[in-house]
Design an enzyme around this catalytic site. Structure first.
Site, short mmCIF file in Angstrom:
data_model
loop_
_atom_site.label_atom_id
_atom_site.label_comp_id
_atom_site.label_asym_id
_atom_site.label_seq_id
_atom_site.Cartn_x
_atom_site.Cartn_y
_atom_site.Cartn_z
N ASP A 202 0.85 -1.20 0.00
CA ASP A 202 0.00 0.00 0.00
C ASP A 202 0.88 1.25 0.00
O ASP A 202 1.67 1.46 0.93
CB ASP A 202 -0.90 0.00 1.24
CG ASP A 202 -1.84 1.20 1.22
OD1 ASP A 202 -2.88 1.11 0.55
OD2 ASP A 202 -1.51 2.23 1.84
N TYR B 279 3.14 10.04 0.88
CA TYR B 279 4.08 9.45 1.84
C TYR B 279 5.53 9.81 1.49
O TYR B 279 6.45 9.60 2.30
CB TYR B 279 3.94 7.91 1.90
CG TYR B 279 2.56 7.42 2.28
CD1 TYR B 279 1.64 8.26 2.91
CD2 TYR B 279 2.16 6.11 2.01
CE1 TYR B 279 0.36 7.80 3.24
CE2 TYR B 279 0.89 5.65 2.35
CZ TYR B 279 0.00 6.51 2.95
OH TYR B 279 -1.25 6.04 3.27
N LYS C 131 -2.42 6.36 -4.04
CA LYS C 131 -3.52 7.30 -3.75
C LYS C 131 -3.23 8.69 -4.33
O LYS C 131 -2.09 9.16 -4.27
CB LYS C 131 -3.73 7.40 -2.24
CG LYS C 131 -3.77 6.06 -1.55
CD LYS C 131 -4.10 6.12 -0.08
CE LYS C 131 -3.85 4.77 0.56
NZ LYS C 131 -2.46 4.52 0.97
N HIS D 205 -7.44 9.90 -1.98
CA HIS D 205 -6.91 9.74 -0.62
C HIS D 205 -7.86 10.29 0.46
O HIS D 205 -8.03 9.70 1.52
CB HIS D 205 -5.53 10.43 -0.53
CG HIS D 205 -4.65 9.86 0.53
ND1 HIS D 205 -3.29 9.78 0.39
CD2 HIS D 205 -4.92 9.33 1.74
CE1 HIS D 205 -2.76 9.24 1.47
NE2 HIS D 205 -3.73 8.95 2.31
#
Ligand code: A2P
Length: 315
Positions: free
Chosen positions: A43, A48, A77, A110
């Site tokens: 994932d 990130y 996302k 997201h």
């Protein structure tokens, strides 16, 4: 290994490796380690900040013959600053470039929250765009286009309430396959789970272990520690397993996917071995009593004064 079959017949491995908060310099090795011990679901997300390193690791894993692309499930996302219709496909293309992939298995919106272009994280009310300015359905149409172009095999959402899902289901040509939300014994979200079950949407749980490694400014002083919860520890003793394995296995008992994050080889392996822990009816009903609608990721960072967003989890 356990899989959930989506509406489009694609099979989502129930346990995936989470990469939120996985530091640069560590996340690549974590991904390789995970693939080696048998993970087939990773994932990711643009926000990130580690997709390029994950891409290097995936490239190496394929080159070394550790796994074939078609046997791996990769989720990413769309970040909040790319909801406008001309920004969705370029943002996805950037993620594909970073991950060194031709396609994603799953691409999620997201958050049901939009920022202006270039805003990484909002600092003032002017950084936001309201959902009247950028309606979710406009963003979704571009997600559908990405699917049509073959850039993504499945599309879905994250942090969506029942109300937002209902709106989307009415307007969408292609229905969301997955909703990824915070999920653990302190936040069981039964109504959302029931709604998703009734609409064949798979729920994936983030922060399954309580995300104790969040930055200090995202934490409250008196946060409960899931891994030290007495009921969870008791059940772990009964099964001769770790508290983390109880927390992960609880998802499997409810038919939700789960993405525990770790960059530690021992814990990466341990978390996947939760497949071997089967909770009893008694365990599940003891855990049911722990529900206190407690959120670690409370979304307050989107609700600053003047922001168009309030109660995003309910409305
Ligand atoms: P680490 O990466 O050092 O293993 P979440 O998945 O809820 O976001 O939680 C991630 C946090 O839980 C990280 O601090 C991670 O640390 C820790 N963690 C991951 N797996 C385990 C485990 N099996 N036992 C204890 N802590 C774990």
């Amino acid at each position: 290994m356990k899989f959930y079959t989506l509406k489009n017949d694609r099979k989502l491995p129930a346990i995936g490796l989470g990469t939120w908060k996985s530091d640069p310099g560590k996340v690549g090795e974590a991904v390789i380690e995970a693939i080696k011990v048998g993970y087939r679901h990773i994932d990711c997300a643009a926000v990130y900040g580690n997709e390029a390193e994950i891409g290097e690791a995936l490239n190496k894993a394929f080159a070394d013959g550790l796994v074939k692309r078609e046997d791996l499930w990769i989720t990413s996302k769309l970040w909040n600053n790319a909801h406008e219709k001309d920004k969705v496909i370029p943002a996805l293309q950037k993620t594909l470039n970073d991950l060194q992939l031709d396609y994603l298995d799953l691409y999620l919106i997201h958050w049901p929250v939009a920022f202006k272009e270039g805003v990484g994280f909002p600092e003032k009310a002017e950084d936001f765009l309201s959902l009247e300015e950028v309606p979710i359905i406009e963003t979704w149409k571009k997600m559908e286009e990405a699917h049509e172009k073959g850039m993504v095999k499945s599309i879905g959402v994250s942090n969506f309430s029942i109300e937002k899902l209902k709106d989307l289901l009415v307007d969408a040509n292609l229905q969301p396959e997955v909703n990824q939300v915070e999920l653990h014994p302190l936040l069981q979200q039964e109504e959302l789970l029931e709604f998703c079950d009734n609409n064949s949407i798979i729920l994936t749980g983030y922060s399954p272990l309580g995300s104790g490694d969040r930055s200090q400014d995202m934490k409250k002083d008196d946060e409960p520690n899931l891994l030290e919860n007495e009921t969870i520890i008791e059940i772990a003793k009964e099964h001769d397993c770790s508290p983390a394995q109880v927390l992960i296995s609880w998802h499997l008992s409810r038919g939700t996917a789960v993405i525990p994050k770790s960059t530690n080889p021992k814990r990466i392996k341990e978390n996947l071995e939760s497949y071997d822990v089967e909770l009893t009816e008694k365990n599940v009903s003891a855990i049911r009593k722990l529900n206190e609608h407690y959120r670690y990721v409370d979304g307050k960072f989107f609700e600053m004064e003047g922001s168009p967003y309030h109660n995003i989890y309910d409305e």
